[in-house]
Design a protein around this motif. Structure first.
Motif, PDB file in Angstrom:
ATOM      1  N   VAL A 104       0.867  -1.179   0.000  1.00  0.00           N
ATOM      2  CA  VAL A 104       0.000   0.000   0.000  1.00  0.00           C
ATOM      3  C   VAL A 104       0.905   1.230   0.000  1.00  0.00           C
ATOM      4  CG1 VAL A 104      -1.818   1.268   1.187  1.00  0.00           C
ATOM      5  CG2 VAL A 104      -1.760  -1.231   1.315  1.00  0.00           C
ATOM      6  N   VAL A 105       0.684   2.126  -0.963  1.00  0.00           N
ATOM      7  CA  VAL A 105       1.596   3.257  -1.129  1.00  0.00           C
ATOM      8  C   VAL A 105       0.816   4.570  -1.131  1.00  0.00           C
ATOM      9  CG1 VAL A 105       3.397   4.287  -2.531  1.00  0.00           C
ATOM     10  CG2 VAL A 105       3.092   1.803  -2.533  1.00  0.00           C
ATOM     11  N   PRO A 106       1.018   5.411  -0.104  1.00  0.00           N
ATOM     12  CA  PRO A 106       0.461   6.764  -0.136  1.00  0.00           C
ATOM     13  C   PRO A 106       1.504   7.716  -0.724  1.00  0.00           C
ATOM     14  CG  PRO A 106       1.269   6.276   2.057  1.00  0.00           C
ATOM     15  CD  PRO A 106       1.578   5.068   1.219  1.00  0.00           C
ATOM     16  N   PHE A 107       1.076   8.650  -1.525  1.00  0.00           N
ATOM     17  CA  PHE A 107       2.037   9.621  -2.066  1.00  0.00           C
ATOM     18  C   PHE A 107       1.317  10.908  -2.462  1.00  0.00           C
ATOM     19  CE2 PHE A 107       0.616   7.073  -5.651  1.00  0.00           C
ATOM     20  CZ  PHE A 107       0.444   7.977  -6.686  1.00  0.00           C
ATOM     21  N   THR A 108       2.098  11.938  -2.667  1.00  0.00           N
ATOM     22  CA  THR A 108       1.588  13.236  -3.096  1.00  0.00           C
ATOM     23  C   THR A 108       2.018  13.490  -4.527  1.00  0.00           C
ATOM     24  OG1 THR A 108       1.691  14.125  -0.848  1.00  0.00           O
ATOM     25  CG2 THR A 108       1.593  15.710  -2.653  1.00  0.00           C
ATOM     26  N   ALA A 109       1.069  13.791  -5.390  1.00  0.00           N
ATOM     27  CA  ALA A 109       1.352  14.116  -6.786  1.00  0.00           C
ATOM     28  C   ALA A 109       1.287  15.636  -6.946  1.00  0.00           C
ATOM     29  CB  ALA A 109       0.351  13.443  -7.705  1.00  0.00           C
ATOM     30  N   LYS A 110       2.384  16.221  -7.383  1.00  0.00           N
ATOM     31  CA  LYS A 110       2.463  17.675  -7.510  1.00  0.00           C
ATOM     32  C   LYS A 110       2.468  18.096  -8.977  1.00  0.00           C
ATOM     33  CE  LYS A 110       5.120  18.188  -3.214  1.00  0.00           C
ATOM     34  NZ  LYS A 110       6.355  18.723  -2.589  1.00  0.00           N
ATOM     35  N   ASN A 111       1.989  19.318  -9.202  1.00  0.00           N
ATOM     36  CA  ASN A 111       1.985  19.922 -10.539  1.00  0.00           C
ATOM     37  C   ASN A 111       1.289  19.035 -11.572  1.00  0.00           C
ATOM     38  OD1 ASN A 111       3.548  22.180  -9.632  1.00  0.00           O
ATOM     39  ND2 ASN A 111       5.381  20.899  -9.746  1.00  0.00           N
ATOM     40  N   GLN A 112       0.123  18.552 -11.202  1.00  0.00           N
ATOM     41  CA  GLN A 112      -0.634  17.645 -12.065  1.00  0.00           C
ATOM     42  C   GLN A 112      -1.890  18.304 -12.635  1.00  0.00           C
ATOM     43  OE1 GLN A 112       0.460  14.183 -12.606  1.00  0.00           O
ATOM     44  NE2 GLN A 112       2.235  15.334 -11.850  1.00  0.00           N
ATOM     45  N   LYS A 113      -2.386  17.724 -13.718  1.00  0.00           N
ATOM     46  CA  LYS A 113      -3.654  18.147 -14.308  1.00  0.00           C
ATOM     47  C   LYS A 113      -4.610  16.945 -14.299  1.00  0.00           C
ATOM     48  CE  LYS A 113      -2.680  22.232 -16.950  1.00  0.00           C
ATOM     49  NZ  LYS A 113      -3.083  23.001 -18.154  1.00  0.00           N
ATOM     50  N   PRO A 114      -5.275  16.719 -13.164  1.00  0.00           N
ATOM     51  CA  PRO A 114      -6.101  15.514 -13.005  1.00  0.00           C
ATOM     52  C   PRO A 114      -7.189  15.355 -14.057  1.00  0.00           C
ATOM     53  CG  PRO A 114      -5.748  16.601 -10.902  1.00  0.00           C
ATOM     54  CD  PRO A 114      -5.244  17.533 -11.949  1.00  0.00           C
ATOM     55  N   LEU A 115      -7.828  16.468 -14.461  1.00  0.00           N
ATOM     56  CA  LEU A 115      -8.903  16.368 -15.447  1.00  0.00           C
ATOM     57  C   LEU A 115      -8.375  15.806 -16.758  1.00  0.00           C
ATOM     58  CD1 LEU A 115     -11.830  16.903 -16.311  1.00  0.00           C
ATOM     59  CD2 LEU A 115     -11.135  19.241 -16.924  1.00  0.00           C
ATOM     60  N   ARG A 116      -7.217  16.275 -17.182  1.00  0.00           N
ATOM     61  CA  ARG A 116      -6.628  15.800 -18.443  1.00  0.00           C
ATOM     62  C   ARG A 116      -6.133  14.354 -18.315  1.00  0.00           C
ATOM     63  NH1 ARG A 116      -5.870  20.214 -22.731  1.00  0.00           N
ATOM     64  NH2 ARG A 116      -7.155  21.809 -21.761  1.00  0.00           N
ATOM     65  N   ILE A 117      -5.650  14.001 -17.153  1.00  0.00           N
ATOM     66  CA  ILE A 117      -5.239  12.617 -16.917  1.00  0.00           C
ATOM     67  C   ILE A 117      -6.440  11.693 -17.073  1.00  0.00           C
ATOM     68  CG2 ILE A 117      -4.394  10.990 -15.170  1.00  0.00           C
ATOM     69  CD1 ILE A 117      -2.812  13.389 -13.974  1.00  0.00           C
ATOM     70  N   LEU A 118      -7.557  12.081 -16.466  1.00  0.00           N
ATOM     71  CA  LEU A 118      -8.773  11.268 -16.526  1.00  0.00           C
ATOM     72  C   LEU A 118      -9.282  11.144 -17.963  1.00  0.00           C
ATOM     73  CD1 LEU A 118     -10.648   9.759 -14.522  1.00  0.00           C
ATOM     74  CD2 LEU A 118     -12.168  11.739 -14.641  1.00  0.00           C
ATOM     75  N   LYS A 119      -9.179  12.219 -18.723  1.00  0.00           N
ATOM     76  CA  LYS A 119      -9.646  12.190 -20.106  1.00  0.00           C
ATOM     77  C   LYS A 119      -8.782  11.263 -20.966  1.00  0.00           C
ATOM     78  CE  LYS A 119     -11.871  16.741 -20.049  1.00  0.00           C
ATOM     79  NZ  LYS A 119     -13.202  16.450 -20.617  1.00  0.00           N
ATOM     80  N   GLN A 120      -7.486  11.222 -20.696  1.00  0.00           N
ATOM     81  CA  GLN A 120      -6.634  10.290 -21.424  1.00  0.00           C
ATOM     82  C   GLN A 120      -6.996   8.853 -21.088  1.00  0.00           C
ATOM     83  OE1 GLN A 120      -4.498  10.516 -23.889  1.00  0.00           O
ATOM     84  NE2 GLN A 120      -4.038   8.321 -23.812  1.00  0.00           N
ATOM     85  N   ILE A 121      -7.254   8.595 -19.807  1.00  0.00           N
ATOM     86  CA  ILE A 121      -7.682   7.251 -19.402  1.00  0.00           C
ATOM     87  C   ILE A 121      -8.997   6.895 -20.099  1.00  0.00           C
ATOM     88  CG2 ILE A 121      -8.452   5.836 -17.454  1.00  0.00           C
ATOM     89  CD1 ILE A 121      -6.545   7.518 -15.690  1.00  0.00           C
ATOM     90  N   ALA A 122      -9.939   7.838 -20.123  1.00  0.00           N
ATOM     91  CA  ALA A 122     -11.225   7.597 -20.791  1.00  0.00           C
ATOM     92  C   ALA A 122     -11.021   7.314 -22.280  1.00  0.00           C
ATOM     93  CB  ALA A 122     -12.146   8.802 -20.598  1.00  0.00           C
TER      94      ALA A 122
END
Length: 249
Positions: A104-122
């Protein structure tokens, strides 16, 4: 075996009959540039008496996983809008998998664009799915085609996990499970991605990232996330058994 440069077919994003270029799924910059893989009928796999020892006899392709499913214009659209943010997020996962061996790995993602990440996955789920997905759910297609669009039906729930043990997976729509309804799953280190359709219940072991759609696209973001690292030894959706849990006969 080398792949041809183009094929004629229906583009899964624009829906037009055009020359289709090879779409890498996931993108080449997500460590999918030189992957070698087999092409074989799935019924051969499921008829095997020992799935762990299954030896495919199909053609071996090289140059990355993917298919001829998008026209050049739509391929470029994804590259210009979503691939770079997705690649940045994938690099974080690769770094974590190389440095930590926790389940189990907790981490912090910095300088990200979550909406665009999700759209690429979609977009990857659209690429690996039967066209019935976007015909049945045009809202899902519009979510991908409009970069700043945040609206998406609650019928779609996205999940994520870490993986670096086992094989890649690629299950597009419609893949039906007995418990969880319609599932799309794509596993390629460092992440496994799951789309669950029309199921109000959460998927155990996985981290839901549907809320990525709520992040504004006007700037980059920092977010905390906790992921399970799960093996994908068998080519079966949502099967995360360890080797010693899998029957061999």
């Amino acid at each position: 075996m080398k792949k041809p440069k183009e094929e004629i077919g229906i583009c899964k994003l624009c829906g037009e009959k055009k020359k289709l270029s090879f779409e890498h799924i996931p993108p080449k910059v997500a460590f999918n540039k030189t992957t070698r893989y087999y092409s074989f009928p799935s019924d051969e796999y499921y008829k095997s008496t020992n799935l762990l020892e299954f030896k495919p006899k199909g053609k071996i392709y090289q140059g990355g996983l993917g298919s001829y499913c998008l026209c050049k214009s739509c391929n470029s659209f994804l590259g210009q809008n979503y691939v770079r943010p997705f690649s940045d997020f994938v690099n974080i996962g690769m770094d974590i998998n190389s440095k930590y061996d926790f389940t189990v790995v907790p981490f912090t993602a910095k300088n990200q664009k979550p909406l665009r990440i999700l759209k690429q996955i979609a977009s990857m789920f659209i690429a690996i799915s039967d066209p019935i997905l976007t015909k049945e759910y045009p809202d899902f297609l519009n979510f991908v085609l409009k970069p700043e669009r945040q609206k998406l039906s609650d019928n779609f729930r996205f999940y994520l996990y870490l993986t670096n043990e086992g094989q890649y997976r690629q299950f597009g729509f419609p893949t039906m499970t007995n418990i969880h309804g319609f599932i799309c799953e794509l596993a390629y280190s460092p992440y496994g991605y799951v789309l669950n359709i029309n199921n109000p219940n959460i998927l155990p072991e996985l981290t839901e990232i549907t809320n990525f759609k709520n992040f504004s696209d006007e700037r980059t973001h920092e977010f905390n996330i906790l992921l399970n690292r799960l093996p994908t030894h068998l080519h079966m959706p949502l099967d995360f058994r360890e080797i010693d849990e899998i029957p061999t006969n």
